[in-house]
Design a protein around this motif. Structure first.
Motif: not given
Lengths: 114, 114
Positions: B69-89
């Protein structure tokens, strides 16, 4: 998923020269693509490498500047011709089996033009 | 022109927190969306995808939500870890022939502090 390798991983080139980047996939893929990623920016599609026919270029990219080969279903090359410092970028290739699965990427080639 | 973009260029979180990365798209005809993670010096790595006939899809520690409806996309990462550090596209597929012709968003850098 397939594994993609690229050669060279990085290079420093002189203005006016050309560099050919190789992309090798460890399994057959239907489609291969070439992207450019300028420092700190997103990926921009350069062209689709078609096996047995000429590549399909996106707006702003031309065959004379970025000639592409795709001799078989596992290999492609991208040449950056008559380079200028503005061509300094990361060049990435990707593969797509066409079955609706993910598009997977190579590690990229970091090009610096002096 | 049509584009895929992100609201936040950098997101800093503490280890263990949940992270939410947002993306807006403008092409209502796009039927397939993908999130990629790119670590320094590497090519983009597929995280999760979602088709336009779905609102939500879950993976291991990640969830993608699609609001057409609003043309929106999201990514949810649970319990974020240092290894998740990156650029997300985020990326959208605008080619309806079955092969992925991807348009990438601008990217969000995720920084996870221990």
């Amino acid at each position: 998923s397939a594994v993609i390798s690229q050669k060279p991983s990085r290079d420093i080139c002189q203005r006016g020269t050309s560099l050919t980047i190789q992309c090798q996939v460890d399994s057959q893929v239907t489609m291969m693509f070439w992207y450019r990623q300028q420092p700190g920016q997103s990926l921009t599609l350069i062209a689709t490498a078609n096996q047995g026919s000429e590549a399909t270029y996106e707006s702003g990219f031309v065959i004379d500047k970025f000639p592409i080969s795709r001799p078989n279903l596992t290999f492609s090359t991208l040449t950056v011709s008559n380079m200028s410092p503005e061509d300094s970028s990361i060049y990435l290739c990707s593969g797509d089996s066409g079955s609706g699965n993910e598009q997977f990427f190579g590690p990229g080639t970091r090009l610096t033009v002096l | 022109g049509e584009s895929v973009g992100l609201h936040l260029p950098t997101l800093s979180v503490q280890e263990g927190d949940n992270s939410i990365i947002n993306c807006a798209y403008s092409n209502s005809a796009s039927d397939y969306f993908i999130w990629y993670k790119q670590e320094s010096g590497k090519g983009p790595q597929f995280i999760i995808d979602i088709r336009s006939n779905m609102d939500k899809r879950q993976g291991q520690r990640v969830t993608v939500l699609l609001n057409k409806t609003v043309k929106h996309l999201s990514l949810q990462i649970a319990a974020t870890q240092p290894g998740d550090s990156a650029v997300y596209f985020c990326a959208e597929n605008r080619d309806r022939t079955g092969f992925q012709k991807l348009v990438f968003g601008t990217g969000t850098r995720l920084l996870v502090s221990p």
